[in-house]
Design a protein around this motif. Structure first.
Motif, short mmCIF file in Angstrom:
data_model
loop_
_atom_site.label_atom_id
_atom_site.label_comp_id
_atom_site.label_asym_id
_atom_site.label_seq_id
_atom_site.Cartn_x
_atom_site.Cartn_y
_atom_site.Cartn_z
N GLU A 165 0.76 -1.09 -0.05
CA GLU A 165 0.07 0.08 0.03
C GLU A 165 0.98 1.19 0.15
OE1 GLU A 165 -3.56 2.11 2.77
OE2 GLU A 165 -2.83 0.16 3.16
N PHE A 166 0.86 2.03 -1.08
CA PHE A 166 1.96 3.02 -1.24
C PHE A 166 1.20 4.36 -0.82
CE2 PHE A 166 3.37 -0.11 -4.24
CZ PHE A 166 4.97 0.05 -3.78
N LEU A 167 1.93 5.29 -0.03
CA LEU A 167 1.13 6.22 0.66
C LEU A 167 1.76 7.77 0.21
CD1 LEU A 167 1.32 4.71 4.08
CD2 LEU A 167 -0.64 4.66 2.65
N SER A 168 1.23 8.82 0.09
CA SER A 168 1.60 9.95 -0.14
C SER A 168 1.02 10.88 1.02
CB SER A 168 1.14 10.57 -1.55
OG SER A 168 1.43 11.96 -1.73
N GLU A 169 1.95 11.50 1.87
CA GLU A 169 1.31 12.53 2.84
C GLU A 169 0.44 11.62 3.73
OE1 GLU A 169 3.16 15.02 3.09
OE2 GLU A 169 3.70 14.99 1.13
N GLY A 170 0.62 10.26 3.88
CA GLY A 170 -0.23 9.39 4.73
C GLY A 170 -1.46 8.77 4.08
N GLN A 171 -1.84 9.34 2.97
CA GLN A 171 -2.86 8.81 2.21
C GLN A 171 -2.58 7.85 1.05
OE1 GLN A 171 -6.00 9.88 3.07
NE2 GLN A 171 -4.82 10.99 4.63
N PRO A 172 -3.28 6.80 1.07
CA PRO A 172 -2.91 5.91 -0.14
C PRO A 172 -3.26 6.24 -1.41
CG PRO A 172 -5.21 5.46 0.88
CD PRO A 172 -4.63 6.57 1.76
N VAL A 173 -2.24 5.86 -2.24
CA VAL A 173 -2.47 6.51 -3.84
C VAL A 173 -2.14 5.22 -4.76
CG1 VAL A 173 -1.45 8.86 -3.29
CG2 VAL A 173 0.00 7.10 -3.73
N GLN A 174 -1.93 4.21 -4.36
CA GLN A 174 -1.57 2.88 -5.24
C GLN A 174 -1.42 1.84 -4.24
OE1 GLN A 174 1.75 3.66 -8.21
NE2 GLN A 174 2.36 1.57 -7.64
N LEU A 175 -1.77 0.63 -4.94
CA LEU A 175 -1.93 -0.68 -4.21
C LEU A 175 -0.89 -1.62 -5.21
CD1 LEU A 175 -5.59 -1.19 -3.32
CD2 LEU A 175 -4.03 -0.38 -1.89
N HIS B 100 -11.79 -0.02 -0.02
CA HIS B 100 -11.53 0.22 1.40
C HIS B 100 -10.10 0.69 1.42
CE1 HIS B 100 -11.73 -0.35 5.69
NE2 HIS B 100 -10.53 -1.06 5.61
N LEU B 101 -9.21 0.21 0.77
CA LEU B 101 -7.80 0.51 1.09
C LEU B 101 -7.40 1.80 0.49
CD1 LEU B 101 -5.96 -2.93 0.44
CD2 LEU B 101 -6.19 -1.82 2.65
N LEU B 102 -7.87 2.16 -0.64
CA LEU B 102 -7.77 3.45 -1.34
C LEU B 102 -8.62 4.77 -0.81
CD1 LEU B 102 -7.19 2.13 -4.97
CD2 LEU B 102 -5.46 3.02 -3.70
N GLY B 103 -9.59 4.27 -0.05
CA GLY B 103 -10.47 5.51 0.02
C GLY B 103 -11.43 5.66 -0.79
N ILE B 104 -11.93 4.92 -1.66
CA ILE B 104 -12.71 5.31 -2.98
C ILE B 104 -13.85 4.60 -2.73
CG2 ILE B 104 -10.88 6.18 -4.39
CD1 ILE B 104 -11.18 3.54 -5.58
N SER B 105 -14.76 4.70 -3.70
CA SER B 105 -16.02 3.76 -3.67
C SER B 105 -16.05 2.53 -4.30
CB SER B 105 -17.31 4.72 -4.23
OG SER B 105 -17.47 5.79 -3.55
N VAL B 106 -16.71 1.43 -4.21
CA VAL B 106 -16.83 0.27 -4.90
C VAL B 106 -17.08 0.51 -6.30
CG1 VAL B 106 -17.67 -1.95 -4.91
CG2 VAL B 106 -17.13 -0.94 -2.68
N GLY B 107 -16.46 -0.04 -7.06
CA GLY B 107 -17.09 0.09 -8.54
C GLY B 107 -16.17 1.66 -9.22
N ASP B 108 -15.55 2.26 -8.35
CA ASP B 108 -14.89 3.50 -8.95
C ASP B 108 -13.75 2.92 -10.02
OD1 ASP B 108 -16.19 5.46 -7.61
OD2 ASP B 108 -14.67 5.98 -6.47
N LEU B 109 -13.70 3.64 -11.08
CA LEU B 109 -12.63 3.36 -12.14
C LEU B 109 -11.22 3.30 -11.45
CD1 LEU B 109 -12.49 2.71 -15.12
CD2 LEU B 109 -12.03 5.11 -15.63
#
Length: 252
Positions: free
Chosen positions: A137-147, A204-213
Motif C-alpha cells: 500500500e503506497f502512501l503520499s502524505e499518509g494517504q493511499p495512492v496505489q496498491l 476500502h484501502l484506497l478510500g474510494i467507492s466500490v465500482g470506481d474506475l
C-alpha cells in the motif's frame, strides 16, 4: 458480462453533461426528483450517482441548498519510465519531491503461497508452485495512492538473503537490485494496462467507492534469458492520478 449498475450509468451521463459545459462551475444541478423523472430511475439511484461525482470532485453538495458543479479536482501525473534513469541507476530527478508522489509504503510478505492459475501462467510455473506474495500500500502524505500485489517464485529466491522483499540487507531496494545481488540480471519489463472497477477490498484501502474506475497494470519482469522473475498487479485510482508512459528513442 454483468450489467453495469444503474447509478454508474447515470453517473457517466451526468459527468458527460458537466464536461460538455451544459452546467458551468458554480451552477446548481436540477433536483434529485427532477433527474429521477427525467431518466426514469429512483431517487436513490440519482443520489448514488451524485455521491459518486462528489467523491470524484466534479460536484459538491451544499447543505440545505443543493448540488453544484465545482472546480475539477486535479489529477496528479504519474510518469512510468525507465528512460529517466541514468546508466548508473540513479534518477535524474533524485531528491526532487513531486506533489502526490508516494513517499512511504506498507508491505506484508507471505512465503510459500501456492501460485493461482493466472499467476502461474504469467510466471511460467505449474499451478500451485510456491511463491512469495507481497501486498503493498503506497502512501503520499499518509494517504493511499496505489496498491500492488507482487509474486516471486520461491524456486528463485528461497534460501537467499532477499527471499522476502521488505526484509534482509536489501529491504525496499526493488526487484532489479535484489535479483542482481543473487546473480540474476533483469533486462525487460512488460506492462499491460487495462481499466477496471475497484473491488470492495481495493476501495476500502484506497478510500474510494466500490465500482470506481481504477487503472490495473499487470507488470512482469524478465531476466536476460527470458525467464519471468516477478509479476505484480498494480492498482491506481483513476480519479486521483493520470498515468503517462515515457519511452526513449534509439539513436543511430
Amino acid at each position: 458480462m454483468p450489467r453495469e449498475a444503474p447509478y454508474l450509468i447515470l453517473a457517466d451521463v451526468l459527468r458527460a453533461r458537466v464536461l460538455a459545459g451544459e452546467w458551468d462551475v458554480g451552477v446548481r444541478l436540477p433536483s434529485r426528483t427532477r433527474l429521477a423523472e427525467e431518466y426514469g430511475v429512483g431517487r436513490n439511484v440519482v443520489q448514488r450517482a451524485m455521491d459518486r461525482l462528489i467523491i470524484e470532485g466534479i460536484l459538491e453538495g451544499r447543505a440545505g441548498s443543493g448540488t453544484y458543479v465545482c472546480e475539477p479536482r486535479e489529477r496528479l501525473r504519474l510518469v512510468r519510465s525507465r528512460h529517466r534513469e541514468r546508466r548508473d541507476g540513479t534518477s535524474r530527478e533524485a531528491g526532487m519531491r513531486k506533489p502526490g508522489q508516494a513517499n512511504a509504503w506498507d508491505a506484508h510478505s507471505q512465503p510459500r503461497v501456492p501460485a493461482p492459475d493466472s499467476i502461474a501462467e504469467r510466471l511460467v510455473l505449474t499451478p500451485g508452485e510456491l511463491c512469495v506474495c507481497t501486498h503493498y500500500e503506497f502512501l503520499s502524505e499518509g494517504q493511499p495512492v496505489q496498491l500492488s500485489e507482487s509474486w516471486e517464485p520461491m524456486a528463485i529466491t528461497e534460501g537467499t538473503p532477499v527471499m522476502l522483499p521488505e526484509n534482509g540487507p536489501l529491504a525496499g531496494k526493488g526487484v532489479v537490485e535484489r535479483m542482481r545481488s543473487i546473480g540474476i540480471t533483469v533486462d525487460t519489463v512488460v506492462e499491460v494496462p487495462r481499466p477496471a472497477r475497484a473491488s470492495q477490498a481495493q476501495a476500502h484501502l484506497l478510500g474510494i467507492s466500490v465500482g470506481d474506475l481504477v487503472l490495473l497494470i499487470e507488470r512482469t519482469l524478465y531476466d536476460t534469458g527470458g525467464r519471468p522473475v516477478e509479476t505484480a498487479d498494480i492498482v491506481i485510482p483513476d480519479m486521483r492520478r493520470e498515468v503517462v508512459y515515457e519511452f526513449g528513442v534509439d539513436r543511430p
